[in-house]
Design an enzyme around this catalytic site. Structure first.
Site, short mmCIF file in Angstrom:
data_model
loop_
_atom_site.label_atom_id
_atom_site.label_comp_id
_atom_site.label_asym_id
_atom_site.label_seq_id
_atom_site.Cartn_x
_atom_site.Cartn_y
_atom_site.Cartn_z
N HIS A 210 11.88 -22.46 -32.62
CA HIS A 210 13.12 -21.70 -32.81
C HIS A 210 13.56 -21.76 -34.29
O HIS A 210 14.00 -20.76 -34.86
CB HIS A 210 14.25 -22.29 -31.96
N GLY B 221 9.60 -14.82 -31.07
CA GLY B 221 8.32 -15.52 -31.18
C GLY B 221 7.23 -14.77 -30.41
O GLY B 221 7.49 -14.17 -29.37
N LYS C 260 4.87 -16.22 -28.91
CA LYS C 260 4.44 -16.99 -27.73
C LYS C 260 4.78 -16.20 -26.46
O LYS C 260 4.01 -16.13 -25.53
CB LYS C 260 5.10 -18.36 -27.70
N ASP C 261 5.97 -15.60 -26.45
CA ASP C 261 6.35 -14.73 -25.34
C ASP C 261 5.95 -13.30 -25.73
O ASP C 261 6.81 -12.45 -25.99
CB ASP C 261 7.86 -14.84 -25.10
N VAL D 46 4.28 -21.38 -32.92
CA VAL D 46 4.21 -22.70 -33.56
C VAL D 46 3.64 -23.69 -32.53
O VAL D 46 4.03 -23.65 -31.36
CB VAL D 46 5.62 -23.17 -34.02
O1 PAF Z 1 12.95 -16.00 -25.22
C1 PAF Z 1 14.06 -16.39 -24.79
O2 PAF Z 1 14.51 -17.51 -25.08
C2 PAF Z 1 14.84 -15.48 -23.87
O3 PAF Z 1 14.01 -14.77 -23.03
C3 PAF Z 1 15.81 -14.56 -24.63
C4 PAF Z 1 15.06 -13.59 -25.54
C5 PAF Z 1 16.78 -15.38 -25.45
C6 PAF Z 1 16.62 -13.72 -23.64
O4 PAF Z 1 17.37 -14.52 -22.79
#
Ligand code: PAF
Length: 286
Positions: free
Chosen positions: A37, A149, A151-152, A178
């Site tokens: 993050h 990110g 990663k998702d 990361v």
């Molecule tokens: O990736 C995340 O942490 C969540 O899916 C997000 C983008 C904050 C939406 O709630």
């Protein structure tokens, strides 16, 4: 760092910045912040004059039986990390602020096609929840740029598609994953892993790297390759949900001429579902 809990307070500050023609970057999160993050936050700071981070554990993206109730809520520690990272504003709303008529009755943003495959097939409604809350957060924050990110990866593509489809004037930046020194992708859910599960967890990235190497050097039988990578996961003590090779731009099944691919995988370790991916560029597609 200013911390606000309402959209009215958030808008008052962002309006002032925009009035001075300052650029605003936004990093949406669900908190329990880790280095991944903070990496997004640093990138956001390079992209704009002001950085807004949101922390909101969004109920609509958790499906039945998932960890919404137990998801780690660590606002105090998160807040310290963000202040140290030079964030200008933390938006930490209550659910009633974003869902004034209740989360079950909310107007939804649906991104068809991209939302129903891969993680969306295993977690029905998840990406509708993500697209809905990100749209609400974008409307509340009104950023010029937002950072996510890779990663998702599927989430990143869902957000990009939503922004394009709804004509939102927001630039979306995606950042590489990361990792821990042993390859495990940083994730708030890694904290759920027992010592034994943590030792097995890097097997997910190992399987992706193996598949990536075979893909670039030799084999183009995608299905067989994914089946072998799944087998590796099982041998490593993980329970695969899926391993899939897709086109990087839109997650469609790749055709022979496609060169920009991505290998995506999800697997369970005990009660914890891990996801990861590996972009691969083929030099000589058929
Ligand atoms: O990736 C995340 O942490 C969540 O899916 C997000 C983008 C904050 C939406 O709630």
């Amino acid at each position: 760092m200013q911390t606000v809990h309402t959209i009215a307070q958030l808008r008052a500050t962002v309006d002032q910045w925009r009035g001075r023609r300052e650029r605003v970057a936004f990093v949406p999160t669900m908190g329990n912040l880790h280095e991944g993050h903070l990496h997004l936050v640093k990138r956001a700071a390079r992209a704009a004059d002001r950085v807004v981070v949101s922390i909101f554990v969004n109920p609509t993206q958790f499906t039945e039986g998932e960890d919404f109730g137990t998801y780690p809520r660590t606002l105090k520690q998160d807040s310290l990390k963000l202040a140290e990272s030079g964030v200008h504003l933390l938006f930490a709303p209550e659910a009633s602020e974003l869902y004034p008529f209740g989360a079950e009755h909310t107007t939804q943003v649906l991104v068809p096609g991209l939302s129903d495959i891969l993680c969306g097939a295993s977690r029905p409604g998840h990406f509708a929840g993500v697209a809905t809350v990100v749209a609400k957060l974008f409307n509340a924050v009104r950023p010029h740029v937002a950072v996510f990110g890779e990663k998702d990866y599927q989430q990143l593509l869902v957000v990009r598609r939503m922004v394009a489809d709804l004509c939102l004037p927001i630039e979306i930046i995606g950042l590489p994953t990361v990792r821990e020194p042993d390859g495990l992708a940083l994730s708030s859910r890694n904290g759920y892993l027992s010592t034994e599960e943590r030792a097995r967890a890097p097997g997910l990235y190992r399987a992706l790297r193996w598949a990536g190497e075979v893909l670039v050097t030799a084999k183009r039988d995608y299905q067989a390759l994914c089946a072998q990578a799944s087998e590796m996961l099982v041998e490593g003590g993980l329970r695969p949900d899926y391993v899939s090779i897709r086109r990087a731009d839109d997650l469609a099944e790749p055709q022979a001429a496609d060169s920009r691919l991505i290998i995506l995988a999800a697997a369970w370790l005990g009660q914890t579902r891990l996801i990861d991916n590996l972009p691969v560029t083929l030099k000589n597609p058929e």
